[in-house]
Write an enzyme that holds these catalytic residues in place. Sequence first.
Site, PDB file in Angstrom:
ATOM      1  N   LYS A  27      26.404  19.883  23.648  1.00  0.00           N
ATOM      2  CA  LYS A  27      26.989  21.171  23.235  1.00  0.00           C
ATOM      3  C   LYS A  27      26.260  21.745  22.009  1.00  0.00           C
ATOM      4  CE  LYS A  27      31.151  19.562  22.436  1.00  0.00           C
ATOM      5  NZ  LYS A  27      30.941  18.112  22.642  1.00  0.00           N
ATOM      6  N   ARG A  78      40.002  21.102  21.190  1.00  0.00           N
ATOM      7  CA  ARG A  78      39.856  19.721  21.643  1.00  0.00           C
ATOM      8  C   ARG A  78      41.124  19.236  22.355  1.00  0.00           C
ATOM      9  NH1 ARG A  78      35.060  18.395  18.857  1.00  0.00           N
ATOM     10  NH2 ARG A  78      34.845  16.186  18.435  1.00  0.00           N
ATOM     11  N   ARG A 109      20.781   9.581  18.602  1.00  0.00           N
ATOM     12  CA  ARG A 109      20.536  10.943  18.127  1.00  0.00           C
ATOM     13  C   ARG A 109      20.440  11.039  16.607  1.00  0.00           C
ATOM     14  NH1 ARG A 109      25.936  14.566  19.621  1.00  0.00           N
ATOM     15  NH2 ARG A 109      27.359  13.469  18.231  1.00  0.00           N
ATOM     16  N   ARG A 128      24.359  10.460  12.114  1.00  0.00           N
ATOM     17  CA  ARG A 128      25.760  10.591  11.690  1.00  0.00           C
ATOM     18  C   ARG A 128      26.455   9.232  11.623  1.00  0.00           C
ATOM     19  NH1 ARG A 128      28.291  15.216  15.412  1.00  0.00           N
ATOM     20  NH2 ARG A 128      30.046  13.772  15.289  1.00  0.00           N
ATOM     21  N   ARG A 166      35.877   7.987  20.494  1.00  0.00           N
ATOM     22  CA  ARG A 166      35.788   9.445  20.669  1.00  0.00           C
ATOM     23  C   ARG A 166      35.783   9.817  22.155  1.00  0.00           C
ATOM     24  NH1 ARG A 166      30.634   9.943  17.269  1.00  0.00           N
ATOM     25  NH2 ARG A 166      30.466  12.091  17.953  1.00  0.00           N
TER      26      ARG A 166
HETATM   27  P1  AMP Z   1      31.924  16.759  16.585  1.00  0.00           P
HETATM   28  O1  AMP Z   1      30.826  17.101  15.629  1.00  0.00           O
HETATM   29  O2  AMP Z   1      32.405  17.932  17.368  1.00  0.00           O
HETATM   30  O3  AMP Z   1      31.583  15.567  17.433  1.00  0.00           O
HETATM   31  O4  AMP Z   1      33.187  16.323  15.686  1.00  0.00           O
HETATM   32  C1  AMP Z   1      33.128  15.212  14.803  1.00  0.00           C
HETATM   33  C2  AMP Z   1      34.524  14.804  14.411  1.00  0.00           C
HETATM   34  O5  AMP Z   1      35.185  15.873  13.727  1.00  0.00           O
HETATM   35  C3  AMP Z   1      35.469  14.467  15.576  1.00  0.00           C
HETATM   36  O6  AMP Z   1      35.305  13.120  16.024  1.00  0.00           O
HETATM   37  C4  AMP Z   1      36.829  14.700  14.933  1.00  0.00           C
HETATM   38  O7  AMP Z   1      37.158  13.651  14.042  1.00  0.00           O
HETATM   39  C5  AMP Z   1      36.565  15.948  14.094  1.00  0.00           C
HETATM   40  N1  AMP Z   1      36.784  17.201  14.859  1.00  0.00           N
HETATM   41  C6  AMP Z   1      35.835  18.112  15.213  1.00  0.00           C
HETATM   42  N2  AMP Z   1      36.386  19.134  15.884  1.00  0.00           N
HETATM   43  C7  AMP Z   1      37.704  18.863  15.971  1.00  0.00           C
HETATM   44  C8  AMP Z   1      38.809  19.537  16.562  1.00  0.00           C
HETATM   45  N3  AMP Z   1      38.656  20.697  17.228  1.00  0.00           N
HETATM   46  N4  AMP Z   1      40.042  18.966  16.458  1.00  0.00           N
HETATM   47  C9  AMP Z   1      40.214  17.820  15.784  1.00  0.00           C
HETATM   48  N5  AMP Z   1      39.215  17.107  15.215  1.00  0.00           N
HETATM   49  C10 AMP Z   1      37.957  17.630  15.293  1.00  0.00           C
END
Ligand code: AMP
Length: 215
Positions: free
Chosen positions: A13, A88, A127, A160, A171
């Site tokens: 994404k 989410r 990554r 990360r 996740r």
């Molecule tokens: P991402 O970069 O989208 O993989 O997000 C990294 C982390 O941020 C996730 O594992 C969650 O802990 C938190 N996070 C990101 N977006 C959301 C969301 N829309 N709702 C809740 N937690 C989020």
Amino acid sequence: MRILLLGAPGAGKGSQAKMLVEKYKTPQISTGDLLRAAVAEGTEIGKQAQKLIDAGQLVPDAMVLGMIKDRLQEDDAKNGFILDGFPRNQAQAIALDELLETLNWPLEAAILLDVDNEKLVQRITARESCEDCGQMYNLISSPPVNEGICDKCGGKLIHRADDNEETIRKRLDIYVEQTTPLIEYYQYQHKLFKIDGMGEIERIFDSMCKIVENY
Ligand code: AMP
């Protein structure tokens, strides 16, 4: 363009969103990026979010909704947006619909990047991204020319903390439990478009462009 990208962590994404930003000059709004920025700045939200992010859990809905609400009201979002990593779960999707209704900006498409979950663990552990420009790399399939250095801007590449195998599995479980019901949610609204996210990044991007130019 008012779209959102759906897909498991590591489905691509972020990479696709960055390519869309470059081509269509529409901002990418990633709740993950917003949260990581809050953590880096040491804000109250950042402090609360850090533990949950590190554990691979979702942060509370109210927290991300507040961030999205503020971000959508910034000037650049008036011409559209590419939501990445939000919503989410169903509560976030409903809140987003309500917010967009009050702004009179209905969502145009939810694009699902469909990827085999087992491949994702492999993809995510490999990554890295540039801490300056956000360009993403995969150390196996698309490594940088010089190790640890961004090809685009010369910035430092980082991995990360939550991209480790244990957290990724958590996740992915949360994605299956809480986010996959959104596929049906947007199907029901006739806004869902599905792309096979397993192939060449450029080919996936072509499919993405066909969708955003024709929906
Ligand atoms: P991402 O970069 O989208 O993989 O997000 C990294 C982390 O941020 C996730 O594992 C969650 O802990 C938190 N996070 C990101 N977006 C959301 C969301 N829309 N709702 C809740 N937690 C989020």
